[in-house]
Design a protein around this motif. Structure first.
Motif, PDB file in Angstrom:
ATOM      1  N   ALA A  42       0.829  -1.207   0.000  1.00 57.45           N
ATOM      2  CA  ALA A  42       0.000   0.000   0.000  1.00 57.45           C
ATOM      3  C   ALA A  42       0.865   1.259   0.000  1.00 57.45           C
ATOM      4  CB  ALA A  42      -0.928   0.002   1.213  1.00 57.45           C
ATOM      5  N   GLU A  43       1.972   1.232   0.749  1.00 57.45           N
ATOM      6  CA  GLU A  43       2.891   2.371   0.748  1.00 57.45           C
ATOM      7  C   GLU A  43       3.541   2.545  -0.622  1.00 57.45           C
ATOM      8  OE1 GLU A  43       4.811   2.998   5.085  1.00 57.45           O
ATOM      9  OE2 GLU A  43       5.130   1.000   4.234  1.00 57.45           O
ATOM     10  N   MET A  44       3.929   1.442  -1.251  1.00 56.99           N
ATOM     11  CA  MET A  44       4.556   1.511  -2.568  1.00 56.99           C
ATOM     12  C   MET A  44       3.606   2.114  -3.596  1.00 56.99           C
ATOM     13  SD  MET A  44       7.696   0.482  -2.519  1.00 56.99           S
ATOM     14  CE  MET A  44       7.862   0.362  -4.291  1.00 56.99           C
ATOM     15  N   LEU A  45       2.354   1.712  -3.567  1.00 58.28           N
ATOM     16  CA  LEU A  45       1.373   2.243  -4.521  1.00 58.28           C
ATOM     17  C   LEU A  45       1.111   3.720  -4.266  1.00 58.28           C
ATOM     18  CD1 LEU A  45      -1.015  -0.835  -4.482  1.00 58.28           C
ATOM     19  CD2 LEU A  45       0.358  -0.076  -6.421  1.00 58.28           C
ATOM     20  N   THR A  46       1.082   4.106  -3.008  1.00 59.09           N
ATOM     21  CA  THR A  46       0.894   5.524  -2.678  1.00 59.09           C
ATOM     22  C   THR A  46       2.089   6.345  -3.144  1.00 59.09           C
ATOM     23  OG1 THR A  46      -0.412   4.882  -0.733  1.00 59.09           O
ATOM     24  CG2 THR A  46       0.396   7.140  -0.813  1.00 59.09           C
ATOM     25  N   LEU A  47       3.293   5.835  -2.929  1.00 55.53           N
ATOM     26  CA  LEU A  47       4.495   6.528  -3.410  1.00 55.53           C
ATOM     27  C   LEU A  47       4.489   6.654  -4.928  1.00 55.53           C
ATOM     28  CD1 LEU A  47       7.182   4.889  -1.100  1.00 55.53           C
ATOM     29  CD2 LEU A  47       6.686   7.336  -1.233  1.00 55.53           C
ATOM     30  N   ALA A  48       4.029   5.620  -5.624  1.00 60.31           N
ATOM     31  CA  ALA A  48       3.981   5.663  -7.085  1.00 60.31           C
ATOM     32  C   ALA A  48       3.061   6.779  -7.563  1.00 60.31           C
ATOM     33  CB  ALA A  48       3.505   4.316  -7.628  1.00 60.31           C
ATOM     34  N   VAL A  49       1.919   6.935  -6.904  1.00 62.65           N
ATOM     35  CA  VAL A  49       0.984   8.003  -7.266  1.00 62.65           C
ATOM     36  C   VAL A  49       1.596   9.370  -6.982  1.00 62.65           C
ATOM     37  CG1 VAL A  49      -1.218   9.072  -6.633  1.00 62.65           C
ATOM     38  CG2 VAL A  49      -1.092   6.602  -7.040  1.00 62.65           C
ATOM     39  N   MET A  50       2.234   9.517  -5.844  1.00 61.83           N
ATOM     40  CA  MET A  50       2.852  10.794  -5.489  1.00 61.83           C
ATOM     41  C   MET A  50       3.972  11.152  -6.472  1.00 61.83           C
ATOM     42  SD  MET A  50       2.980  10.510  -1.322  1.00 61.83           S
ATOM     43  CE  MET A  50       3.312  12.255  -1.045  1.00 61.83           C
ATOM     44  N   GLN A  51       4.753  10.174  -6.882  1.00 60.45           N
ATOM     45  CA  GLN A  51       5.817  10.436  -7.847  1.00 60.45           C
ATOM     46  C   GLN A  51       5.243  10.978  -9.160  1.00 60.45           C
ATOM     47  OE1 GLN A  51       8.125   7.001  -9.013  1.00 60.45           O
ATOM     48  NE2 GLN A  51       9.111   8.105 -10.683  1.00 60.45           N
ATOM     49  N   ALA A  52       4.175  10.344  -9.651  1.00 59.68           N
ATOM     50  CA  ALA A  52       3.582  10.783 -10.910  1.00 59.68           C
ATOM     51  C   ALA A  52       2.961  12.171 -10.792  1.00 59.68           C
ATOM     52  CB  ALA A  52       2.525   9.772 -11.366  1.00 59.68           C
ATOM     53  N   LEU A  53       2.263  12.423  -9.683  1.00 56.46           N
ATOM     54  CA  LEU A  53       1.606  13.722  -9.515  1.00 56.46           C
ATOM     55  C   LEU A  53       2.622  14.852  -9.352  1.00 56.46           C
ATOM     56  CD1 LEU A  53      -1.370  12.763  -7.172  1.00 56.46           C
ATOM     57  CD2 LEU A  53      -1.476  13.318  -9.606  1.00 56.46           C
ATOM     58  N   LEU A  54       3.748  14.548  -8.721  1.00 54.62           N
ATOM     59  CA  LEU A  54       4.773  15.573  -8.513  1.00 54.62           C
ATOM     60  C   LEU A  54       5.652  15.789  -9.747  1.00 54.62           C
ATOM     61  CD1 LEU A  54       5.838  14.671  -4.865  1.00 54.62           C
ATOM     62  CD2 LEU A  54       4.734  16.792  -5.605  1.00 54.62           C
ATOM     63  N   GLY A  55       5.488  14.951 -10.754  1.00 49.82           N
ATOM     64  CA  GLY A  55       6.211  15.157 -12.002  1.00 49.82           C
ATOM     65  C   GLY A  55       7.634  14.649 -12.008  1.00 49.82           C
ATOM     66  N   TYR A  56       7.960  13.671 -11.161  1.00 50.40           N
ATOM     67  CA  TYR A  56       9.312  13.110 -11.141  1.00 50.40           C
ATOM     68  C   TYR A  56       9.376  11.930 -12.107  1.00 50.40           C
ATOM     69  CZ  TYR A  56      10.824  15.890  -7.140  1.00 50.40           C
ATOM     70  OH  TYR A  56      11.185  16.931  -6.311  1.00 50.40           O
ATOM     71  N   THR A  57      10.015  12.120 -13.256  1.00 50.19           N
ATOM     72  CA  THR A  57      10.184  11.016 -14.199  1.00 50.19           C
ATOM     73  C   THR A  57      11.351  10.123 -13.812  1.00 50.19           C
ATOM     74  OG1 THR A  57      11.540  12.432 -15.627  1.00 50.19           O
ATOM     75  CG2 THR A  57       9.173  12.346 -16.090  1.00 50.19           C
ATOM     76  N   SER A  58      12.240  10.621 -12.963  1.00 49.43           N
ATOM     77  CA  SER A  58      13.386   9.842 -12.485  1.00 49.43           C
ATOM     78  C   SER A  58      13.084   9.301 -11.094  1.00 49.43           C
ATOM     79  CB  SER A  58      14.650  10.718 -12.434  1.00 49.43           C
ATOM     80  OG  SER A  58      15.668  10.092 -11.681  1.00 49.43           O
ATOM     81  N   GLU A  59      13.173   7.976 -10.948  1.00 52.82           N
ATOM     82  CA  GLU A  59      12.932   7.365  -9.645  1.00 52.82           C
ATOM     83  C   GLU A  59      14.001   7.781  -8.639  1.00 52.82           C
ATOM     84  OE1 GLU A  59      12.796   3.271 -10.643  1.00 52.82           O
ATOM     85  OE2 GLU A  59      10.714   3.338 -11.300  1.00 52.82           O
ATOM     86  N   THR A  60      15.237   7.928  -9.116  1.00 51.30           N
ATOM     87  CA  THR A  60      16.319   8.343  -8.221  1.00 51.30           C
ATOM     88  C   THR A  60      16.063   9.724  -7.649  1.00 51.30           C
ATOM     89  OG1 THR A  60      17.895   7.024  -9.503  1.00 51.30           O
ATOM     90  CG2 THR A  60      18.808   8.717  -8.053  1.00 51.30           C
ATOM     91  N   ARG A  61      15.655  10.649  -8.496  1.00 52.26           N
ATOM     92  CA  ARG A  61      15.372  12.007  -8.026  1.00 52.26           C
ATOM     93  C   ARG A  61      14.170  12.029  -7.097  1.00 52.26           C
ATOM     94  NH1 ARG A  61      14.558  16.196 -12.484  1.00 52.26           N
ATOM     95  NH2 ARG A  61      14.495  17.521 -10.629  1.00 52.26           N
ATOM     96  N   PHE A  62      13.153  11.211  -7.395  1.00 51.42           N
ATOM     97  CA  PHE A  62      11.980  11.187  -6.526  1.00 51.42           C
ATOM     98  C   PHE A  62      12.331  10.647  -5.148  1.00 51.42           C
ATOM     99  CE2 PHE A  62       8.435   8.646  -4.775  1.00 51.42           C
ATOM    100  CZ  PHE A  62       7.634   9.704  -4.384  1.00 51.42           C
ATOM    101  N   LEU A  63      13.120   9.578  -5.085  1.00 50.36           N
ATOM    102  CA  LEU A  63      13.489   9.015  -3.785  1.00 50.36           C
ATOM    103  C   LEU A  63      14.364   9.977  -2.997  1.00 50.36           C
ATOM    104  CD1 LEU A  63      14.093   5.294  -4.768  1.00 50.36           C
ATOM    105  CD2 LEU A  63      12.208   6.220  -3.416  1.00 50.36           C
TER     106      LEU A  63
END
Length: 303
Positions: A42-63
């Motif tokens: 559930a945390e992973m799915l929530t993080l995935a949504v937040m990454q997309a909404l915040l506009g981070y195309t790079s997983e490294t930058r989002f983390l």
């Protein structure tokens, strides 16, 4: 509740966690022996949504952003490699969650849908095309709205007039849109028995046999007349509604970075596209719970 990212994340996490507890078959299988992940699905799915909404195309930058700003909500953030692998395994779960969240909205039973496809470019240089792991699925296609050829895939989307995704598919760039629509509708549980569903499409969705099949399924197809055809009834009424799907595609491209997905493998592209469809669905789901007039607005969540 307020329309802000923290509130959406909290509501989404609680709802997703409850859904996954009720449907444990929807999460990826794990070996009985081993160390369980510290970050829940559930945390992973929530993080995935937040990454997309915040506009981070790079997983490294989002983390990197998450470790600076989100540790209070997610104290056990995974490393980049673990995050990437977990999301790819959760792609099927994302698809299921999109339907579950959609069903919880007040607009899920809209009797008017719109359908279209949007290009998902995967490479530009010839050398990249030749060595890409997507070769054989991705292919050259033509985007009429931008008058350009591209190499990649197509996102086929069926949504309500509020922009809520009802069904979607990711195919090669040359896939027949009519066959894809039939496949989406066959897999869509939203079609109510005994009711007529209106689907608004463009000129590519044509053919007597195709329209007859939709009619038998309880679907009334509205589309512009093609060259040489007699004018079809009601064109002046549904033509403005066609702009809805164009606006939804613009949201995917402009705010959710559809064509900057960064996927290099089939599993990676599928996960990243599902992530973006889930993000749009989650925003609409939350806006609907707040009873906002514009359900598809992402402005409150992109910063």
């Amino acid at each position: 509740m307020d329309a802000d990212l923290d509130t959406l994340a909290t509501a989404l996490y609680v709802t997703t966690d409850d859904l996954l507890l009720a449907h444990p078959e929807r999460v990826p299988a794990r070996p009985k022996v081993g160390i369980p992940p510290r970050t829940s699905d559930a945390e992973m799915l929530t993080l995935a949504v937040m990454q997309a909404l915040l506009g981070y195309t790079s997983e490294t930058r989002f983390l990197r952003y998450a470790r600076k700003n989100l540790l209070g909500m997610f104290p056990n953030l995974p490393l980049q490699s673990g995050y990437n692998k977990r999301l790819r395994k959760l792609a099927t779960t994302m698809t299921w969650l999109i339907s579950e969240l959609g069903r919880q909205t007040s607009i899920a039973n809209d009797d008017v849908w719109v359908v279209d496809s949007a290009p998902v470019e995967c490479a530009r240089s010839r050398e990249t095309v030749k060595r890409s792991d997507l070769a054989g699925w991705a292919e050259y296609g033509y985007c009429a709205s931008h008058s350009r050829f591209f190499w990649g895939l197509r996102l086929h989307l069926v949504c309500t007039l509020q922009g809520l995704p009802v069904g979607w598919a990711l195919t090669g760039a040359k896939a027949d849109e009519r066959e894809v629509l039939n496949a989406i509708l066959d897999a869509t549980p939203h079609l109510g028995a005994g009711t007529r569903q209106i689907v608004i499409a463009d000129k590519a969705y044509y053919g007597r046999g195709f329209e007859a099949g939709l009619d038998l399924a309880g679907i009334e197809l509205l589309r512009p007349s093609r060259k040489g055809e007699s004018p079809r009834p009601g064109q002046r009424f549904f033509k403005p509604l066609r702009q809805v799907i164009e606006s939804v595609n613009a949201t995917f491209k402009g705010q959710l970075d559809l064509e900057r997905h960064g996927g290099k493998t089939v599993a990676g592209v599928c996960a990243r596209i599902a992530q973006r469809v889930l993000a749009l669905t989650a925003a609409i789901w939350h806006n609907d719970a707040l009873n906002l007039s514009v359900r598809r607005s992402l402005i409150a969540y992109d910063h």
